[in-house]
Design an enzyme around this catalytic site. Structure first.
Site, short mmCIF file in Angstrom:
data_model
loop_
_atom_site.label_atom_id
_atom_site.label_comp_id
_atom_site.label_asym_id
_atom_site.label_seq_id
_atom_site.Cartn_x
_atom_site.Cartn_y
_atom_site.Cartn_z
N GLY A 27 36.98 42.63 65.79
CA GLY A 27 36.54 42.61 67.17
C GLY A 27 36.40 44.04 67.66
N TYR A 28 35.53 44.23 68.65
CA TYR A 28 35.22 45.57 69.15
C TYR A 28 35.78 45.74 70.55
CZ TYR A 28 32.56 46.26 65.01
OH TYR A 28 32.24 46.42 63.69
N LEU A 29 36.63 46.76 70.70
CA LEU A 29 37.19 47.11 71.99
C LEU A 29 36.23 48.01 72.76
CD1 LEU A 29 40.80 47.87 70.74
CD2 LEU A 29 39.94 45.74 71.74
N ASP A 76 35.59 42.81 73.32
CA ASP A 76 34.39 42.43 74.06
C ASP A 76 33.43 41.73 73.10
OD1 ASP A 76 35.30 43.72 76.36
OD2 ASP A 76 34.37 45.61 75.79
#
Length: 148
Positions: A27-29, A76
């Protein structure tokens, strides 16, 4: 420094199951700069990637499972899940990513190199299709923002 080229795939190699593989979830912060959390089997880490397409800074920091679960819940966009096959192509290794829903049937082959000169001289095998190294649409960070 990460130096890699990316390709779409014309056809999958026969008998993929014979190659080592890893289940990856990430997942991408943040996507600019790229800050991602990844689970690879039972290993967890936080990654920072600098700007660039073929060559860019990359730093990995270890996480424990609890920290990963906490951070991935804050990601996000889309969580990306894929099976990565490690296919020898001496002196390199092809990292063949077979994406799961909602990105299936996307398949991307990546090859990492010790120098930009070697990356630029690389001649891909016949089963590779299009070189997408310089197309940011194929970056996982971009895929994480894709709307379905």
């Amino acid at each position: 420094m990460e130096i890699e080229r990316k390709f779409t795939v014309r056809q999958l190699p026969e008998d993929l199951a014979r190659y080592d593989s890893h289940l990856i979830e990430q997942g991408y912060l943040n996507t600019n700069p790229v800050v991602r959390v990844r689970r690879e089997d039972n290993t967890y880490y936080l990654t920072y990637k600098g700007k660039g397409l073929m060559a860019r800074e990359e730093y990995n920091l270890p996480l424990n499972e609890q920290a990963y679960n906490h951070l991935v819940s804050k990601a996000d966009g889309n969580i990306i899940t894929k099976r990565r096959y490690l296919i020898p192509l001496p002196p390199y290794t092809i990292e063949l990513d077979v994406f799961m829903e909602p990105f299936a049937p996307l398949i991307i082959a990546e090859v990492e190199f010790p120098t930009e000169k070697e990356a630029e001289a690389f001649i891909p095998p016949e089963w590779f299709l299009e070189d997408v190294t310089y197309n940011p649409e194929y970056h996982n960070s971009t895929l994480s923002t894709k709307k379905f």
